[in-house]
Design a protein around this motif. Structure first.
Motif, mmCIF file in Angstrom:
data_model
loop_
_atom_site.group_PDB
_atom_site.id
_atom_site.type_symbol
_atom_site.label_atom_id
_atom_site.label_comp_id
_atom_site.label_asym_id
_atom_site.label_seq_id
_atom_site.Cartn_x
_atom_site.Cartn_y
_atom_site.Cartn_z
ATOM 1 N N PHE A 72 7.369 33.360 17.869
ATOM 2 C CA PHE A 72 6.652 32.088 17.718
ATOM 3 C C PHE A 72 5.382 32.417 16.931
ATOM 4 O O PHE A 72 4.520 33.147 17.407
ATOM 5 N N ARG A 73 5.320 31.900 15.720
ATOM 6 C CA ARG A 73 4.159 32.279 14.911
ATOM 7 C C ARG A 73 3.399 31.043 14.443
ATOM 8 O O ARG A 73 3.959 29.960 14.284
ATOM 9 N N ALA A 74 2.130 31.251 14.276
ATOM 10 C CA ALA A 74 1.221 30.224 13.765
ATOM 11 C C ALA A 74 1.271 28.957 14.617
ATOM 12 O O ALA A 74 1.082 27.850 14.103
ATOM 13 N N LYS A 75 1.533 29.118 15.921
ATOM 14 C CA LYS A 75 1.609 27.958 16.827
ATOM 15 C C LYS A 75 2.570 26.887 16.317
ATOM 16 O O LYS A 75 2.455 25.702 16.647
ATOM 17 N N ARG A 76 3.503 27.269 15.471
ATOM 18 C CA ARG A 76 4.256 26.261 14.748
ATOM 19 C C ARG A 76 5.747 26.602 14.626
ATOM 20 O O ARG A 76 6.596 25.747 14.839
ATOM 21 N N PHE A 77 6.055 27.846 14.303
ATOM 22 C CA PHE A 77 7.437 28.181 13.952
ATOM 23 C C PHE A 77 8.119 29.013 15.049
ATOM 24 O O PHE A 77 7.771 30.187 15.259
ATOM 25 N N ILE A 78 9.085 28.407 15.720
ATOM 26 C CA ILE A 78 9.890 29.146 16.694
ATOM 27 C C ILE A 78 11.148 29.645 15.997
ATOM 28 O O ILE A 78 11.856 28.858 15.362
ATOM 29 N N ALA A 79 11.417 30.948 16.103
ATOM 30 C CA ALA A 79 12.738 31.458 15.719
ATOM 31 C C ALA A 79 13.553 31.477 17.006
ATOM 32 O O ALA A 79 13.262 32.239 17.922
ATOM 33 N N LEU A 80 14.555 30.597 17.062
ATOM 34 C CA LEU A 80 15.318 30.416 18.303
ATOM 35 C C LEU A 80 16.710 31.012 18.154
ATOM 36 O O LEU A 80 17.366 30.844 17.130
ATOM 37 N N ASN A 81 17.158 31.705 19.198
ATOM 38 C CA ASN A 81 18.490 32.324 19.167
ATOM 39 C C ASN A 81 19.223 32.003 20.459
ATOM 40 O O ASN A 81 18.614 31.933 21.525
ATOM 41 N N ASP A 82 20.549 31.793 20.353
ATOM 42 C CA ASP A 82 21.333 31.547 21.572
ATOM 43 C C ASP A 82 22.543 32.464 21.676
ATOM 44 O O ASP A 82 23.430 32.235 22.494
ATOM 45 N N ILE A 117 23.824 27.299 18.041
ATOM 46 C CA ILE A 117 23.111 27.508 16.778
ATOM 47 C C ILE A 117 24.099 27.792 15.652
ATOM 48 O O ILE A 117 23.918 27.323 14.526
ATOM 49 N N ALA A 118 25.174 28.512 15.959
ATOM 50 C CA ALA A 118 26.191 28.765 14.933
ATOM 51 C C ALA A 118 26.724 27.446 14.370
ATOM 52 O O ALA A 118 26.919 27.304 13.155
ATOM 53 N N GLN A 119 26.963 26.485 15.254
ATOM 54 C CA GLN A 119 27.456 25.182 14.796
ATOM 55 C C GLN A 119 26.357 24.410 14.065
ATOM 56 O O GLN A 119 26.598 23.780 13.030
ATOM 57 N N LEU A 120 25.166 24.467 14.620
ATOM 58 C CA LEU A 120 24.045 23.699 14.091
ATOM 59 C C LEU A 120 23.746 24.075 12.641
ATOM 60 O O LEU A 120 23.461 23.206 11.805
ATOM 61 N N LEU A 121 23.846 25.368 12.360
ATOM 62 C CA LEU A 121 23.504 25.826 11.010
ATOM 63 C C LEU A 121 24.500 25.325 9.964
ATOM 64 O O LEU A 121 24.246 25.424 8.773
ATOM 65 N N LYS A 122 25.607 24.798 10.440
ATOM 66 C CA LYS A 122 26.611 24.264 9.507
ATOM 67 C C LYS A 122 26.582 22.742 9.425
ATOM 68 O O LYS A 122 27.391 22.132 8.727
ATOM 69 N N GLN A 123 25.685 22.118 10.189
ATOM 70 C CA GLN A 123 25.619 20.649 10.196
ATOM 71 C C GLN A 123 24.851 20.149 8.971
ATOM 72 O O GLN A 123 24.049 20.867 8.380
ATOM 73 N N THR A 124 25.111 18.884 8.650
ATOM 74 C CA THR A 124 24.349 18.280 7.562
ATOM 75 C C THR A 124 23.136 17.555 8.138
ATOM 76 O O THR A 124 23.217 16.914 9.183
ATOM 77 N N ALA A 125 22.037 17.687 7.441
ATOM 78 C CA ALA A 125 20.798 17.012 7.832
ATOM 79 C C ALA A 125 20.727 15.683 7.082
ATOM 80 O O ALA A 125 21.325 15.552 6.008
ATOM 81 N N PRO A 126 19.991 14.681 7.577
ATOM 82 C CA PRO A 126 19.306 14.715 8.864
ATOM 83 C C PRO A 126 20.183 14.182 9.988
ATOM 84 O O PRO A 126 21.073 13.362 9.760
ATOM 85 N N GLN A 127 19.932 14.662 11.207
ATOM 86 C CA GLN A 127 20.526 14.079 12.405
ATOM 87 C C GLN A 127 19.737 14.545 13.631
ATOM 88 O O GLN A 127 19.080 15.588 13.593
#
Lengths: 476, 476
Positions: A27-37, A6-16
């Motif tokens: 996990f809220r509203a059946k929609r948004f996962i806050a994911l941590n590694d 995730i540390a690397q991912l947050l520095k990537q350019t979108a989209p990919q």
């Protein structure tokens, strides 16, 4: 498709297209996962297309569950993050029963988390603390390596109990119920594994001196032990200690080294762990707000760290410090718990903090202490009553470093040992250093957990080491 | 006048005024001091103007004496060095009685030097070994730090003895002669310091798994202990272990990590300690010459290190390895001490070395071992009889790394523990990792002293740790 942290991912350019594995924080509203590694304090938001995800999968996206997500990294629609993942596939790797999982998405007490020390790094606070601890460890090794020091591993099991730094734990492989006895009824340790009575080390200093007197500049960084029954927020039975030792260096050089070292490692974490520090800074600030005004710290965490890196440490002799304390308001008004009346007494934490926080308003190095309150190996001054010892005092924490120039004169050292009933046979090898090519040398000791407490703003030493060992507690 | 270390001084340009402190290695012809300060293997030659130096000073320039020299750095007249110091002033800091000083300027046996472990880094061999040990330690920390791992300190004193990796030392603060007893006559450890029976750790792996399952990539590097009464050249009662542990990594990833790690740290010492390595390479070569041809190593030390960094490690299943060994010449001709007859047996050092040195002629990773000869926490394969274990075999040394993918399935792990009578209450926290967000994860262990032996070519493990702890020995 590249698998990032995730540390690397947050520095990537979108989209990919990306994939990621981690643990669900919320996990809220059946929609948004806050994911941590664990690679960073920050979570990545993963947006689930809930209409096209089976209900039985959605149900299993619970706090603590391990998941494997594939999707597209896109610029974030919401606030608080720059990128997020539009999930195209989610596989549950490991469930986490929300009824039973101890780490709920709410504030837990530190006491509760100590009982769940195997899970507490799944919280923001403890993951930040332990990442900082790791960075600090590396900063220690890097500092010494960059400055020509050799790392040495001093022994943990020791046959000598001469240093007298505190109560020791016995190490034995004898039958505990029926140990072999000598004629006089005492335990016959010659039959034990090492052929003698052995204990867990309280310090690697004496051994480090042997290497300083051949390799020049060395340091230890290893576990040390005290069998003292003090269950406080500042004591552990097992803790890590850093002990540099340098040949041809006097007390002034020792102060220079300690100041440079402390500034360097704190600068290193300021530069490398800003997210964790900002989180802990805010945490401490919020906690302080719950205290009465008078007990609150005047400085926020990051300010306190910069206070150390940006100020010269004030060097003050013990004698000067006693004068200052004697004439201080809290002493005259009897606000100190221990009133300073005469030269020769040991300073308490309240005195140290007064000097740092109220009087000098900068880190302080006290030096030239009375010989009677310091260890036998410290270099006696020409006055015959003080030794070339130094303690470094920090805001909020008091003494953080203790060191000295070592007694390099064989005759003076022997006299001191005799006065304290330390048998010469116990330390024959230590005396050898004074017989063959002796020279001025110095070093200091730093309890690593004290440093981590200072750098993280944590108030209890049990919360800055993975699995604390204290009286009545050796769990995990 | 700048005060340099000898390492720095040897890189300075002449002429310039310099001063230096160090220890006399030799003094010949009343003129040439070989001075060493530990900063490098190399001595600096200091040329004394003996006609203008008082006889009583000259007499005190003896092997082992500490001296403070001022003079002019000049281009060397003699061979073997580029610069030397023309001494203008010499002060004896600490004498060394040539009649008594144990470290004479001659070859000492390693046995003798072990008895003088506090002085043995004053020799070329041991200073080179301990500098290399220090560099290797730093390379370990640097590798993991560069690759996003967090360093964690796992506990030394442990209340669990579940891993079963070997005999343990008991840690206690009870009265050894009269321990409190329970009604059944057994020792009442609830009255001991930690409130339970405690031992010195044999491995930090299980605790490291708890952090891997939250921080992702972690490693330990700390002391571990075995109370086994084996006094060999390969065993210590106290030694340092490196244990990385990584979430979401399978056995193939584990092999990749271990190979990359080993190559990286060995490359690091090749790049940073060439002088020490060249000295040790020559030392080993000279030593080997005294052996019968058949026992000599085919490779010199530096060649052996490059052999590891330059070759891909061959990956071979245990089952394949057994086939190779069964059909090998030494097996058929009964040259092995342990003849390989059937699948399922544990491999001995002779088999491992045959595979590496004779058969594959490259480092080998064996994997998928029989479940029965490996630990309970290793991931069971679908065949139900092998586990995802791996051992890395090196030339000259045999097994150097042991690791596995861990059993992540709660039910399988519980079954395995039950079969081995490991109570679930002992490892409730370890089982929790499988209850809440379990996932594939792997790691390995590396005995640091084995690595130092390999990198230095030293044949006895007692000679690669500062103060070895072995049966009947806890001196210093």
């Amino acid at each position: 498709m590249t698998q990032y942290t995730i540390a690397q991912l947050l520095k990537q350019t979108a989209p990919q297209d990306v994939e990621i594995k981690g643990w669900v924080r919320t996990f809220r509203a059946k929609r948004f996962i806050a994911l941590n590694d664990g690679s960073t304090l920050n979570n990545i938001q993963c947006v689930v297309d809930f209409e096209n995800t089976p209900e039985d999968v959605l149900k299993r996206i619970t706090t603590g569950a391990a998941v494997h997500i594939k999707g597209e990294l896109i610029e974030s629609q919401g606030q608080g993050q720059t990128v997020e993942i539009a999930v195209t596939s989610i596989v549950i790797l490991g469930d986490s029963d929300p009824e039973k999982y101890p780490i709920q998405p709410k504030k837990h007490s530190f006491e509760f988390l100590r009982e769940n020390a195997h899970l507490r790094t799944r919280t923001n606070t403890f993951s930040a603390v332990m990442r900082l601890r790791s960075t600090l460890s590396f900063a220690v090794h890097k500092y010494f390596n960059d400055n020509g020091f050799y790392y040495m591993h001093t022994p943990i099991v020791t046959g000598s109990d001469a240093e007298g730094a505190g109560e020791m734990f016995r190490v034995s492989a004898l039958d505990p119920k029926n140990p072999p006895l000598k004629d006089d009824g005492s335990v016959d340790y010659s039959k034990d594994f090492f052929g003698k009575e052995t204990n867990l080390t309280v310090s690697g200093q004496l051994e480090a001196e042997t290497y300083a007197m051949s390799l020049g500049k060395v340091y230890t960084f290893g576990p040390t032990f005290r069998a003292e029954n003090s269950n406080t927020s500042r004591h552990l039975a097992e803790f890590w200690m850093i002990e540099p030792e340098v040949a041809f260096m006097d007390l002034a050089g020792n102060m220079d080294l300690a100041e440079d070292f402390m500034k360097s490692v704190i600068t290193y974490v300021l530069e490398h762990n800003s997210e964790d520090l900002e989180f802990l800074d805010q945490r401490l600030f919020d906690e302080e707000k719950t205290k009465p005004q008078a007990e609150r710290s005047e400085m926020r965490l990051i300010d306190k760290l910069k206070f150390v890196t940006e100020n010269n440490f004030k060097r003050v002799s013990y004698t000067e410090a006693i004068d200052i304390l004697k004439n201080s308001k809290p002493n005259k008004k009897k606000k100190f718990n221990y009133i300073i009346e005469e030269w020769g007494v040991d300073l308490q934490s309240e005195h140290e903090r007064f000097l740092v926080e109220k009087h000098f308003k900068c880190p302080v190095i006290l030096f030239d202490y009375p010989a009677d309150i310091k260890a036998f190996y410290m270099r006696l001054n020409e006055d015959g009553k003080t030794v070339r010892a130094m303690d470094i005092l920090f805001p909020g924490i008091g003494e953080i470093v203790g060191g000295s120039q070592r007694e390099e004169r064989l005759d003076v050292l022997k006299e001191k040992m005799a006065a304290l009933n330390i048998p010469e046979e116990e330390l024959w090898w230590y005396l050898d250093l004074r017989k063959y090519g002796t020279a001025v040398h110095s070093g200091f000791g730093l309890g690593f957990e004290r440093l981590v407490m200072f750098a993280t703003g944590m108030g209890n030493i049990k919360d800055v080491i993975p699995f604390p060992r204290t009286p009545q507690n050796a769990e995990f």
